[in-house]
Design an enzyme around this catalytic site. Structure first.
Site, PDB file in Angstrom:
ATOM      1  N   GLY A  31      -5.321   3.796  -6.494  1.00  0.00           N
ATOM      2  CA  GLY A  31      -5.350   2.568  -5.707  1.00  0.00           C
ATOM      3  C   GLY A  31      -4.178   1.689  -6.088  1.00  0.00           C
ATOM      4  O   GLY A  31      -3.118   2.182  -6.502  1.00  0.00           O
ATOM      5  N   CYS A  32      -4.345   0.386  -5.983  1.00  0.00           N
ATOM      6  CA  CYS A  32      -3.271  -0.558  -6.307  1.00  0.00           C
ATOM      7  C   CYS A  32      -2.756  -0.306  -7.719  1.00  0.00           C
ATOM      8  O   CYS A  32      -3.515  -0.310  -8.689  1.00  0.00           O
ATOM      9  CB  CYS A  32      -3.780  -1.998  -6.184  1.00  0.00           C
TER      10      CYS A  32
END
Length: 220
Positions: A31-32
């Site tokens: 993810g981020c």
């Protein structure tokens, strides 16, 4: 020692000195990348001091022919094919590679394809980019082990119970802009949707595993 035995010994010695060891570098998409970096550079190193040589956020694609040196804004469109990753170099991969891969699953959701929390798109894929067959073997072992635990658990620390983490051969790593390196250290209140989902690595007790869940291994 006979000449043939001496030659055989020399050949064996040469083979042993030229055998390559497992790579010390792996790229992790969870993810981020701000949260991925924070949890690995801070929390993983608290568990395993001096385990990391370097760790930089950036981008990697499963395909070799995707655009080179993509910008953050371009990757965020989801059209470049790159995944946000943390490129990690370990000081001692023989000791810490398996532990790193296990820890990778502590703080993100590997059951949601191309999605972490509110962040959706191929750039947010749960993905591991390996550099050799030994890395790939260990990664697949860890994934299989966790999948078996999820299969027999009454509850899951994740949104689902089927692993969706992709395992790719590594391609070119592209550094993200300097402002994004150690972003959450520079901006402690910055965006992060990662959190510790597990207290410890689950023990795979097979079909009877749920009878032993009094010692809970996850935080939900």
């Amino acid at each position: 020692m006979s000449s043939s035995a001496s030659n055989a010994a020399s050949a064996a010695s040469a083979a042993s000195t030229t055998t390559s060891s497992m790579s010390n570098t792996v790229s992790l998409g969870a993810g981020c990348y701000w949260g991925t970096e924070k949890f690995i550079k801070s929390d993983f190193q608290k568990r395993f001091p001096n385990s990391l040589k370097t760790a930089r956020v950036g981008f990697m694609s499963p395909e070799k022919d995707h655009p080179k040196n993509p910008s953050y804004n371009a990757v965020c469109t989801g059209k470049t094919g790159h995944v946000e990753v943390l490129n990690v170099e370990l000081n001692d991969p023989e000791t810490h590679f398996r532990e790193l891969i296990k820890f990778f699953f502590f703080f993100h959701d590997p059951t949601t394809k191309d999605k972490q929390g509110n962040d959706a798109g191929t750039q947010y894929a749960s993905a591991i980019f390996v550099r050799d067959e030994e890395q790939k073997r260990i990664v697949n072992e860890v994934i299989d082990e966790l999948q078996q635990s999820l299969k027999h658990a009454k509850k899951s620390p994740y949104s689902g119970s089927k692993m969706a983490t992709a395992v790719h051969d590594a391609t070119t790593f592209f550094d993200a802009e300097e402002a994004h390196q150690e972003y959450l250290t520079k901006n402690p209140s910055g965006y992060c949707n990662h959190y510790m989902r597990m207290q410890e690595w689950p023990q795979n007790d097979g079909e009877n595993g749920d009878k032993k869940e009094k010692k809970k291994w996850f935080n939900r």
